[in-house]
Design an enzyme around this catalytic site. Sequence first.
Site, PDB file in Angstrom:
ATOM      1  N   ASN A 137       0.839  -1.201   0.000  1.00 54.96           N
ATOM      2  CA  ASN A 137       0.000   0.000   0.000  1.00 54.96           C
ATOM      3  C   ASN A 137       0.865   1.238   0.000  1.00 54.96           C
ATOM      4  O   ASN A 137       1.966   1.257   0.544  1.00 54.96           O
ATOM      5  CB  ASN A 137      -0.970  -0.017   1.198  1.00 54.96           C
ATOM      6  CG  ASN A 137      -0.437   0.704   2.421  1.00 54.96           C
ATOM      7  OD1 ASN A 137      -0.528   1.930   2.535  1.00 54.96           O
ATOM      8  ND2 ASN A 137       0.165  -0.054   3.330  1.00 54.96           N
ATOM      9  N   PHE A 141      -1.327   8.341   4.062  1.00 59.22           N
ATOM     10  CA  PHE A 141      -2.111   9.040   5.094  1.00 59.22           C
ATOM     11  C   PHE A 141      -3.298   9.803   4.506  1.00 59.22           C
ATOM     12  O   PHE A 141      -3.438  11.015   4.709  1.00 59.22           O
ATOM     13  CB  PHE A 141      -1.229  10.019   5.887  1.00 59.22           C
ATOM     14  CG  PHE A 141      -0.227   9.386   6.813  1.00 59.22           C
ATOM     15  CD1 PHE A 141      -0.300   8.045   7.176  1.00 59.22           C
ATOM     16  CD2 PHE A 141       0.810  10.147   7.356  1.00 59.22           C
ATOM     17  CE1 PHE A 141       0.634   7.470   8.040  1.00 59.22           C
ATOM     18  CE2 PHE A 141       1.745   9.587   8.220  1.00 59.22           C
ATOM     19  CZ  PHE A 141       1.661   8.254   8.557  1.00 59.22           C
ATOM     20  N   SER A 203       5.767   4.983   8.591  1.00 60.95           N
ATOM     21  CA  SER A 203       5.117   4.691   7.304  1.00 60.95           C
ATOM     22  C   SER A 203       6.051   5.097   6.178  1.00 60.95           C
ATOM     23  O   SER A 203       6.624   6.188   6.222  1.00 60.95           O
ATOM     24  CB  SER A 203       3.803   5.463   7.176  1.00 60.95           C
ATOM     25  OG  SER A 203       2.829   4.835   7.938  1.00 60.95           O
ATOM     26  N   ASN A 205       5.278   5.926   3.209  1.00 61.01           N
ATOM     27  CA  ASN A 205       4.608   6.659   2.131  1.00 61.01           C
ATOM     28  C   ASN A 205       4.486   8.157   2.342  1.00 61.01           C
ATOM     29  O   ASN A 205       3.806   8.841   1.577  1.00 61.01           O
ATOM     30  CB  ASN A 205       3.224   6.047   1.894  1.00 61.01           C
ATOM     31  CG  ASN A 205       3.319   4.559   1.589  1.00 61.01           C
ATOM     32  OD1 ASN A 205       4.104   4.155   0.740  1.00 61.01           O
ATOM     33  ND2 ASN A 205       2.587   3.750   2.322  1.00 61.01           N
ATOM     34  N   THR A 206       5.105   8.678   3.408  1.00 60.59           N
ATOM     35  CA  THR A 206       5.134  10.126   3.622  1.00 60.59           C
ATOM     36  C   THR A 206       6.597  10.545   3.598  1.00 60.59           C
ATOM     37  O   THR A 206       7.371  10.124   4.471  1.00 60.59           O
ATOM     38  CB  THR A 206       4.466  10.490   4.976  1.00 60.59           C
ATOM     39  OG1 THR A 206       3.096  10.107   4.906  1.00 60.59           O
ATOM     40  CG2 THR A 206       4.567  11.972   5.295  1.00 60.59           C
ATOM     41  N   LYS A 243       5.782   3.576  16.905  1.00 56.29           N
ATOM     42  CA  LYS A 243       5.716   2.504  15.891  1.00 56.29           C
ATOM     43  C   LYS A 243       6.904   2.623  14.953  1.00 56.29           C
ATOM     44  O   LYS A 243       7.136   3.677  14.364  1.00 56.29           O
ATOM     45  CB  LYS A 243       4.410   2.608  15.106  1.00 56.29           C
ATOM     46  CG  LYS A 243       4.221   1.462  14.118  1.00 56.29           C
ATOM     47  CD  LYS A 243       2.793   1.322  13.677  1.00 56.29           C
ATOM     48  CE  LYS A 243       2.614   0.186  12.686  1.00 56.29           C
ATOM     49  NZ  LYS A 243       1.251   0.014  12.252  1.00 56.29           N
ATOM     50  N   ASN A 274       5.978  -1.600  11.281  1.00 57.43           N
ATOM     51  CA  ASN A 274       5.209  -1.097  10.148  1.00 57.43           C
ATOM     52  C   ASN A 274       5.535  -1.950   8.901  1.00 57.43           C
ATOM     53  O   ASN A 274       6.239  -2.954   9.009  1.00 57.43           O
ATOM     54  CB  ASN A 274       5.547   0.380   9.919  1.00 57.43           C
ATOM     55  CG  ASN A 274       4.329   1.148   9.444  1.00 57.43           C
ATOM     56  OD1 ASN A 274       3.625   0.700   8.545  1.00 57.43           O
ATOM     57  ND2 ASN A 274       4.081   2.296  10.041  1.00 57.43           N
TER      58      ASN A 274
HETATM   59  C1  LIG Z   1      -3.576  -1.074   3.454  1.00 57.76           C
HETATM   60  C2  LIG Z   1      -2.750  -0.793   4.680  1.00 57.76           C
HETATM   61  C3  LIG Z   1      -2.775   0.474   5.255  1.00 57.76           C
HETATM   62  C4  LIG Z   1      -1.993   0.745   6.383  1.00 57.76           C
HETATM   63  N1  LIG Z   1      -2.052   1.991   6.954  1.00 57.76           N
HETATM   64  C5  LIG Z   1      -1.368   2.223   8.101  1.00 57.76           C
HETATM   65  C6  LIG Z   1      -1.455   3.482   8.752  1.00 57.76           C
HETATM   66  O1  LIG Z   1      -2.186   4.372   8.345  1.00 57.76           O
HETATM   67  N2  LIG Z   1      -0.703   3.666   9.877  1.00 57.76           N
HETATM   68  C7  LIG Z   1       0.112   2.701  10.396  1.00 57.76           C
HETATM   69  O2  LIG Z   1       0.740   2.911  11.428  1.00 57.76           O
HETATM   70  N3  LIG Z   1       0.196   1.493   9.797  1.00 57.76           N
HETATM   71  C8  LIG Z   1      -0.512   1.236   8.677  1.00 57.76           C
HETATM   72  N4  LIG Z   1      -0.429   0.008   8.078  1.00 57.76           N
HETATM   73  C9  LIG Z   1       0.512  -1.007   8.630  1.00 57.76           C
HETATM   74  C10 LIG Z   1      -0.201  -2.005   9.556  1.00 57.76           C
HETATM   75  O3  LIG Z   1      -0.726  -1.343  10.680  1.00 57.76           O
HETATM   76  C11 LIG Z   1       0.790  -3.093  10.014  1.00 57.76           C
HETATM   77  O4  LIG Z   1       1.822  -2.501  10.753  1.00 57.76           O
HETATM   78  C12 LIG Z   1       1.384  -3.859   8.845  1.00 57.76           C
HETATM   79  O5  LIG Z   1       0.423  -4.065   7.836  1.00 57.76           O
HETATM   80  C13 LIG Z   1       1.942  -5.227   9.258  1.00 57.76           C
HETATM   81  O6  LIG Z   1       0.940  -6.077   9.731  1.00 57.76           O
HETATM   82  P1  LIG Z   1       0.233  -7.226   8.833  1.00 57.76           P
HETATM   83  O7  LIG Z   1       1.331  -7.991   8.168  1.00 57.76           O
HETATM   84  O8  LIG Z   1      -0.591  -8.033   9.800  1.00 57.76           O
HETATM   85  O9  LIG Z   1      -0.620  -6.511   7.839  1.00 57.76           O
HETATM   86  C14 LIG Z   1      -1.188  -0.276   6.941  1.00 57.76           C
HETATM   87  C15 LIG Z   1      -1.175  -1.545   6.354  1.00 57.76           C
HETATM   88  C16 LIG Z   1      -1.944  -1.821   5.244  1.00 57.76           C
HETATM   89  C17 LIG Z   1      -1.918  -3.206   4.644  1.00 57.76           C
END
Ligand SMILES: Cc1cc2nc3c(=O)[nH]c(=O)nc-3n(C[C@H](O)[C@H](O)[C@H](O)COP(=O)(O)O)c2cc1C
Length: 386
Positions: A137, A141, A203, A205-206, A243, A274
């Site tokens: 992704n 934000f 993250s 992406n910022t 995080k 993350n």
């Molecule tokens: C589509 C998507 C959007 C995410 N957006 C955020 C976010 O806004 N803020 C954040 O701290 N982590 C974000 N994450 C990261 C997740 O909170 C998590 O740390 C990461 O996906 C690893 O866990 P998983 O393997 O169970 O998905 C996002 C993950 C995905 C897949």
Amino acid sequence: MSPFRSLFYITSGGCILCTGTNFITFNDKFYKKYIIPFFFMCDPEQAHSLLIFSGKYGLIPKSIYKDPPMLKTKLWDISFNNPIGLAAGLDKQGEITKALYNVGFGFVEVGSITPLPQPGNEKPRVFRLLNSQSIINRYGFNSDGHDVVFERLKNLKLHQNFDGIVGVNLGKNKESKNAVSDYVEGIKKFASVADYFVINISSPNTPGLRDLQKKNALKGLLSNIIEARNEYCGEHKIPLLLKISPDLTDQDKKNIADVINDKRYQVDGLIISNTTVKRVEVYDNPNALEPGGLSGKPLQETSTKLIAEFYKLTHGAIPIIGVGGIFNGQDAYAKIKAGASLLQIYTSFIYNGPSVLINIKKELECLLREDKYNSIADAIGADCKK
Ligand SMILES: Cc1cc2nc3c(=O)[nH]c(=O)nc-3n(C[C@H](O)[C@H](O)[C@H](O)COP(=O)(O)O)c2cc1C
């Protein structure tokens, strides 16, 4: 009534009853055969919107599964019915927090939320990598902003008396010139509704966000945030969590640990981790070339290793929420034994639906029993103590 008509009514009634039962009991096979493929027919962001729509209009059933008592966990004076939370990013705008909590999560993290509303990156910005059960992704934000999300959480927590555990994950605006004040504003704004805060500086992406993990930037950020928390949260000091990224160098890791081991900058917890910008185990998938953060199965080992490293670097003194590629009880247990006190999932929930949550809880209970542990707390960091 003709026998054919009776037969028709009995058969259709039976089908509806069977479908309804499978739906509300989160039957694994039913969700994998019908519900998930239905969502996967849509583009990933449309599927996300459909899930939010379902939550808003009461179409997500409430779990009838009773959490095993041995999974109850207490941390920061908060009692969790079970240690599996929903990671940030799914309920970014705090729209379906209660519906998700009722699915059986021990806690739900809302966000990341930025001070001002912003649209995020251009679409398409979410990609499934089916053969590696992962997602890339680059939402960047997309946020309704502090004011709007705060009103939603206020309504939920203060007016509807919702007593589920809600984490508030804070981000910064893309165009912001002062990242520190973006986070401080978030603490001020959400102090009355957050059960814990997450400072998301990881993250991918910022632009520039992850530089806040560097030693001096981190010191400046944390001293201001801790001061704001102490000032705005009164007697009840809401836990502050940081995080972090799975892409840190060894030196970065040591620097972060040095900062947070110092009482002046000590956070109450870490969220590890993350998404990653690295592309592990996904090269044969065309979507792997998309820029953004990778989550799911390929992140599993990296995040577990990072948990163990930070558990050691912080001498087990700073609680860790382990997240990254947890798909079953074994994955969850490995993160607990590496040093996590609580866990979160996101991608496995997308690939499997709510049944994954029940399966993880059941399997985790069995694994704890097999090793003769009475609670999660007994197993935390077990692999690091050997
Ligand atoms: C589509 C998507 C959007 C995410 N957006 C955020 C976010 O806004 N803020 C954040 O701290 N982590 C974000 N994450 C990261 C997740 O909170 C998590 O740390 C990461 O996906 C690893 O866990 P998983 O393997 O169970 O998905 C996002 C993950 C995905 C897949």
